[in-house]
Design an enzyme around this catalytic site. Structure first.
Site: not given
Ligand code: NAD
Length: 256
Positions: A16, A65-66, A92, A144, A157, A159, A161, A189
């Site tokens: 977040a 770290d998740v 997320n 995703s 990625y 796999a 998701k 997005i």
């Molecule tokens: N943006 C898109 O087009 C899109 C499309 C489909 C799915 N998603 C999914 O939505 C989610 C958010 O993506 P986003 O585009 O906002 O990405 P983003 O990179 O802007 O944000 C991801 C956040 O997760 C945090 N993060 C990364 N690794 C981490 C870890 N090991 N532990 C805790 N936090 C961690 C990052 O620091 C970052 O704040 C992801 O799961 C992504 O796969 C995004």
């Protein structure tokens, strides 16, 4: 926005600190929730909390770290003791390497699975027992569109998701009827850190927008609205489901 479905509730959102997770955190606080802002980057998590506070909301930043089970447990305990027992978990956090399988390193593959999929397992194990003991809870997993269709350079990625969507169904079976577990499958997005390079590729963006029935890129707020719906009582008869938030991209092959 005048719906407030989360007054008095505690919501934990992973990843977040930026992008979609930040929008989800902001959305839940606007609807009255106290939000645990979990991220591997404590600085950006703090920025999210600052944005929430300046909008009059209540949030708490926590670093984890998740993909590290012990860090997850500590962070969950910290959020519950600071904000109260967790009513809603939004898984997320995610990463993505755009790499063909034969060019991908073992480390990249393992990290993708560890963060995107195993992280959700750790969070669920840390949060669900409290929800079951209290007699209710909601889990929303961010998957995703890449978990549903094949795409160049998205094997790890996709796999991970695809695994998220299947984990969601299994959890819905095991944790129901006390906990509803659903997934969101976003399409493109724009405006997040993950999409920084994609957003700059004007030709590709034009193609994606033209291929989307909504004729636009998605926004983090589009996903946040879906998360706030799926975690609410409005969705009490929905569990084990995947909600596509892709502007119709995957619904249509040909539209002429
Ligand atoms: N943006 C898109 O087009 C899109 C499309 C489909 C799915 N998603 C999914 O939505 C989610 C958010 O993506 P986003 O585009 O906002 O990405 P983003 O990179 O802007 O944000 C991801 C956040 O997760 C945090 N993060 C990364 N690794 C981490 C870890 N090991 N532990 C805790 N936090 C961690 C990052 O620091 C970052 O704040 C992801 O799961 C992504 O796969 C995004």
């Amino acid at each position: 926005m005048d719906i407030r479905r989360y007054d008095g509730k505690t919501v934990l959102v992973t990843g977040a600190g930026y992008g979609i997770g930040r929008a989800i955190a902001l959305r839940f606080t606007r609807e009255g929730a106290r939000v645990g802002v979990l991220d591997v980057d404590l600085e950006t998590a703090g920025e999210t909390v600052g944005l929430i506070a300046s909008a009059g909301g209540v949030a708490h930043a926590v670093r984890a770290d998740v993909s590290k089970s012990e860090e997850v447990k500590k962070a969950v305990d910290e959020v519950a003791s600071t904000l109260g027992p967790i009513d809603v978990l939004v898984n997320n956090a995610g990463i993505r390497y755009v790499r063909k399988v034969l060019e991908m390193t073992d480390e990249e593959w393992n990290k993708t699975i560890a963060i995107n999929l195993t992280g959700m397992f750790y969070l669920t194990k840390a949060v669900a027992p409290q929800m079951l003991a209290r007699g209710g809870g909601k889990i929303v997993n961010v998957g995703s569109m890449s978990g549903l269709i094949g795409q160049l350079g998205r094997a790890a990625y996709g796999a991970s998701k695809g695994g998220v969507l299947q984990l969601t169904r299994s959890l819905a079976v095991e944790l129901g009827p006390t906990i509803n577990v659903n997934a969101i499958a976003p399409g493109y997005i724009a405006g997040t850190a993950m999409m920084r390079e994609v957003d700059k590729d004007t030709k590709n963006v034009e193609w994606m927008v033209a291929s989307t029935l909504a004729r636009r890129a998605g926004t983090p707020e589009d996903v946040a609205g879906a998360a706030a719906f799926l975690a609410s009582d409005d969705a009490s008869f929905i569990t084990g489901a995947t909600l596509l938030v892709d502007g119709g991209f995957s619904a249509a092959r040909f539209r002429a």
